[in-house]
Scaffold this active site. Structure first.
Site, PDB file in Angstrom:
ATOM      1  N   ASP A 183      32.691  49.748  31.997  1.00 61.47           N
ATOM      2  CA  ASP A 183      33.098  48.431  32.493  1.00 61.47           C
ATOM      3  C   ASP A 183      33.469  47.675  31.226  1.00 61.47           C
ATOM      4  O   ASP A 183      32.598  47.378  30.403  1.00 61.47           O
ATOM      5  CB  ASP A 183      31.913  47.760  33.195  1.00 61.47           C
ATOM      6  CG  ASP A 183      32.253  46.355  33.678  1.00 61.47           C
ATOM      7  OD1 ASP A 183      33.116  45.698  33.062  1.00 61.47           O
ATOM      8  OD2 ASP A 183      31.648  45.904  34.667  1.00 61.47           O
ATOM      9  N   HIS A 184      34.753  47.365  31.059  1.00 65.19           N
ATOM     10  CA  HIS A 184      35.159  46.839  29.755  1.00 65.19           C
ATOM     11  C   HIS A 184      34.503  45.488  29.456  1.00 65.19           C
ATOM     12  O   HIS A 184      34.438  45.062  28.318  1.00 65.19           O
ATOM     13  CB  HIS A 184      36.689  46.816  29.600  1.00 65.19           C
ATOM     14  CG  HIS A 184      37.360  45.715  30.357  1.00 65.19           C
ATOM     15  ND1 HIS A 184      37.542  45.747  31.706  1.00 65.19           N
ATOM     16  CD2 HIS A 184      37.901  44.545  29.940  1.00 65.19           C
ATOM     17  CE1 HIS A 184      38.153  44.650  32.094  1.00 65.19           C
ATOM     18  NE2 HIS A 184      38.396  43.893  31.037  1.00 65.19           N
ATOM     19  N   LYS A 188      32.721  43.595  25.656  1.00 67.62           N
ATOM     20  CA  LYS A 188      33.150  42.349  25.010  1.00 67.62           C
ATOM     21  C   LYS A 188      32.011  41.816  24.140  1.00 67.62           C
ATOM     22  O   LYS A 188      30.871  41.712  24.603  1.00 67.62           O
ATOM     23  CB  LYS A 188      33.541  41.303  26.064  1.00 67.62           C
ATOM     24  CG  LYS A 188      34.831  41.643  26.805  1.00 67.62           C
ATOM     25  CD  LYS A 188      35.167  40.558  27.816  1.00 67.62           C
ATOM     26  CE  LYS A 188      36.256  40.994  28.782  1.00 67.62           C
ATOM     27  NZ  LYS A 188      37.619  40.787  28.341  1.00 67.62           N
ATOM     28  N   GLU A 222      42.144  34.013  36.059  1.00 66.47           N
ATOM     29  CA  GLU A 222      43.314  34.599  35.381  1.00 66.47           C
ATOM     30  C   GLU A 222      44.542  33.801  35.764  1.00 66.47           C
ATOM     31  O   GLU A 222      44.641  33.333  36.911  1.00 66.47           O
ATOM     32  CB  GLU A 222      43.503  36.045  35.829  1.00 66.47           C
ATOM     33  CG  GLU A 222      42.404  36.949  35.364  1.00 66.47           C
ATOM     34  CD  GLU A 222      42.684  38.380  35.773  1.00 66.47           C
ATOM     35  OE1 GLU A 222      43.313  39.099  34.979  1.00 66.47           O
ATOM     36  OE2 GLU A 222      42.315  38.754  36.883  1.00 66.47           O
ATOM     37  N   HIS A 246      32.547  43.164  37.219  1.00 68.15           N
ATOM     38  CA  HIS A 246      32.475  42.313  36.026  1.00 68.15           C
ATOM     39  C   HIS A 246      31.588  41.073  36.223  1.00 68.15           C
ATOM     40  O   HIS A 246      30.744  40.766  35.389  1.00 68.15           O
ATOM     41  CB  HIS A 246      33.867  41.838  35.609  1.00 68.15           C
ATOM     42  CG  HIS A 246      34.857  42.956  35.429  1.00 68.15           C
ATOM     43  ND1 HIS A 246      34.521  44.166  34.898  1.00 68.15           N
ATOM     44  CD2 HIS A 246      36.189  43.028  35.692  1.00 68.15           C
ATOM     45  CE1 HIS A 246      35.602  44.941  34.847  1.00 68.15           C
ATOM     46  NE2 HIS A 246      36.622  44.275  35.330  1.00 68.15           N
ATOM     47  N   LYS A 346      43.303  35.235  40.789  1.00 61.88           N
ATOM     48  CA  LYS A 346      44.562  35.442  40.066  1.00 61.88           C
ATOM     49  C   LYS A 346      45.415  34.195  40.270  1.00 61.88           C
ATOM     50  O   LYS A 346      45.264  33.475  41.262  1.00 61.88           O
ATOM     51  CB  LYS A 346      45.310  36.642  40.649  1.00 61.88           C
ATOM     52  CG  LYS A 346      44.522  37.942  40.569  1.00 61.88           C
ATOM     53  CD  LYS A 346      45.140  38.886  39.567  1.00 61.88           C
ATOM     54  CE  LYS A 346      44.391  40.198  39.498  1.00 61.88           C
ATOM     55  NZ  LYS A 346      44.060  40.609  38.139  1.00 61.88           N
TER      56      LYS A 346
HETATM   57  C1  BG6 Z   1      40.277  44.579  35.344  1.00 68.03           C
HETATM   58  C2  BG6 Z   1      40.928  44.242  36.666  1.00 68.03           C
HETATM   59  O1  BG6 Z   1      39.115  45.337  35.545  1.00 68.03           O
HETATM   60  O2  BG6 Z   1      39.946  43.379  34.664  1.00 68.03           O
HETATM   61  C3  BG6 Z   1      42.162  43.390  36.445  1.00 68.03           C
HETATM   62  O3  BG6 Z   1      41.297  45.437  37.338  1.00 68.03           O
HETATM   63  C4  BG6 Z   1      41.812  42.176  35.631  1.00 68.03           C
HETATM   64  O4  BG6 Z   1      42.751  43.003  37.666  1.00 68.03           O
HETATM   65  C5  BG6 Z   1      41.054  42.564  34.363  1.00 68.03           C
HETATM   66  O5  BG6 Z   1      43.034  41.547  35.276  1.00 68.03           O
HETATM   67  C6  BG6 Z   1      40.536  41.343  33.651  1.00 68.03           C
HETATM   68  O6  BG6 Z   1      40.061  41.712  32.397  1.00 68.03           O
HETATM   69  P1  BG6 Z   1      40.029  40.686  31.184  1.00 68.03           P
HETATM   70  O7  BG6 Z   1      39.387  41.444  30.072  1.00 68.03           O
HETATM   71  O8  BG6 Z   1      41.440  40.306  30.918  1.00 68.03           O
HETATM   72  O9  BG6 Z   1      39.222  39.533  31.671  1.00 68.03           O
END
Ligand code: BG6
Length: 509
Positions: A183-184, A188, A222, A246, A346
């Site tokens: 999970d990116h 962070k 976003e 997230h 979004k």
């Molecule tokens: C991703 C989603 O996991 O996270 C995207 O699939 C989203 O839709 C993105 O834009 C948001 O990541 P960050 O790091 O830009 O907040």
């Protein structure tokens, strides 16, 4: 710092966007900082027919555009590119895994990597059913010789049932310690800093509970639409795309108990405990606790922007949500009855992710005429992105006659640490996996607990057409009814700006 053991990183889906924009540039960043082992190679696998050279030159472009460390020395870059190999591969065909094994054996000998392999599934999730099974059939999950690790990209399932099925399948072929669910957000720097802010300071933790905190607000906004991902997003929506993973993770980090140790078992146990304590939202109460919305066509800064239903790959009658606001509770001793308000969408006015801890007002309003200010002061804003930092808002006397109070800011911005390098999320997470550290990866039981909470909401939205999908003009802060959700408690959302220290309607977005 310890260096990872020699190994090969095998990427399934190497002709895709993730490899080009994130993975190969992130590994380049590790290379550039001398963090890779001496013997290391990448083997990219993809359906597209490509020679090694063509793959390398495409990846070079990706690195030049997306690596955190700007390329200063062409020769140095070339040394990295030579470690990249490509093999045209049909993931679905079991026969090809025998060829893959042969290819890996050759590279393993050439690079002397002791059969240590990381397999990264950067593919559509339908492939998750095939890859682990076929790797195991070739003995490529067996750790008798060398480590074998499997990185799984989200989505981890589509709902609770499919998440359980996926976990079961993965565990048939790999052990939990070999599985890295990425999970990116956990990669962070500012998300990890939540742990440090909470547990390395004596001043926050005593107040971090229902006695002093009025409510918690988490925003993941976003300012872009779905772009060319309409096909994927239609089947996902904001709840699956952002909240289930997230934003619940951020709630988990805010709400968790101090772990006994900073290690993967202890931290992940505490996060899982929070998810298990989420108060279930019954299907019949979904409309009371959640608002869903979808962006409609509008004008932003004089330019026409499309509505979600006009996006490529989207059903013109779609009811997929591009915005969610919700209220949830964590039923445990620390958080009983403290509302957590979460919103994500979004095409909102700005890109910002932040957590706001709203402290309770003083028990007695000495400066009675300032009661309304009292309600709002003492906020701790933890900014995940952009203008990463921490802001504390508190009341001060307005100079002059009387005792008038105004809100002032005390703020820290990461940008002030001018010589500090903030690694990208993928860089940090890939390095951790190379080192065998799963702390910042999701564990299967926590993923299932998050789905268990989200499932009834998704079911109600799917089955009960009386729950409205509210339109909101692209570029606005979502449907106005999301204000009602929070205002019923006599409070309001913070409307953040690009700059951490500003908020309100008039600011730079
Ligand atoms: C991703 C989603 O996991 O996270 C995207 O699939 C989203 O839709 C993105 O834009 C948001 O990541 P960050 O790091 O830009 O907040």
């Amino acid at each position: 710092m310890n260096q990872p053991k020699n190994h090969i990183l095998v990427i399934f889906g190497a002709s895709g966007d993730l490899t080009y924009r994130k993975l190969v540039p992130a590994v380049y960043d590790l290379f550039d900082q001398n963090l890779l082992p001496e013997n290391f190679a990448i083997l990219g696998l993809g359906r597209t027919e490509l020679e090694n050279d063509a793959f390398r030159s495409k990846m070079k472009e990706g690195i030049e555009q997306f690596a955190m460390n700007k390329v200063k020395d062409e020769k140095h870059l070339q040394t990295y590119l030579e470690k990249l190999h490509y093999f045209s591969f049909d993931t679905k065909s079991p026969d090809e895994y025998t060829l893959l094994k042969g290819q890996l054996r050759e590279l393993d000998e050439q690079y002397n990597t002791n059969s240590n392999f990381i397999f990264y599934m950067a593919t559509p999730p339908s492939m998750y059913e095939i890859i682990p099974e076929q790797l195991a059939a070739q003995g490529l999950s067996d750790e008798k010789t060398g480590f074998k690790r499997l990185i799984v990209e989200k989505p981890f399932g589509y709902d609770l049932a499919t998440a359980k099925k996926l976990n079961k399948e993965l565990l048939q072929y790999f052990k939990e310690e070999q599985i890295y669910r990425i999970d990116h957000y956990l990669g962070k720097e500012t998300v990890q800093n939540l742990l440090v802010t909470r547990f390395s300071n004596g001043i926050f933790e005593p107040l971090w509970n229902r006695n002093y905190i009025h409510h918690v607000e988490i925003t993941g906004a976003e300012n872009i639409g779905v772009g060319n991902r309409g096909g994927y997003y239609e089947g996902s929506g904001a709840m699956r795309d952002m909240i289930q993973n997230h934003l619940l993770l951020l709630a988990g980090l805010v709400a968790m108990e101090p772990p006994a140790l900073i290690d993967s078992t202890n931290i992940r146990n505490e996060i899982a405990k929070v998810f298990h304590s989420l108060r279930p939202i019954d299907e019949k109460d979904v409309a009371k606790y959640t608002i869903r919305g979808q962006y409609t066509a509008s004008k932003i800064k004089g330019e026409d922007v499309k509505g979600y239903r006009e996006e490529q790959g989207v059903d013109p009658n779609s009811r997929t949500e591009t915005f969610v606001a919700m209220k949830l509770f964590i039923d445990n001793w620390r958080w009983a009855d403290v509302p957590f308000y979460i919103r994500s969408g979004k095409m909102l006015p700005t890109r910002v992710t932040e957590i706001v801890i709203h402290f309770k007002a003083t028990p007695h309003h000495l400066f009675a005429d300032n009661e309304s200010i009292c309600k709002n002061y003492n906020q701790l804003v933890i900014r995940i992105q952009p203008d990463e930092g921490v802001l504390l808002k508190f009341g001060m006397k307005v100079p002059g006659a009387g005792f008038n109070v105004q809100n002032v800011n005390m703020d820290f911005h990461y940008s002030e640490l001018s010589d500090t390098y903030l690694p990208s999320a993928y860089e940090r997470l890939l390095l951790d996996c190379m080192m065998g550290d799963g702390t910042l990866y999701h564990r299967g039981d926590a993923v299932e607990a998050a789905w268990k909470f989200v499932d009834p909401i998704l079911n109600a939205w799917k089955n009960d057409n009386s729950i409205p999908v509210h339109g909101y003009p692209a570029g606005s802060w979502g449907p106005d009814v999301s204000d009602d959700l929070i205002e019923e408690d006599d409070i309001a959302w913070r409307y953040p700006c690009k700059n951490l220290s500003d908020d309100g309607n008039y600011c730079e977005l």
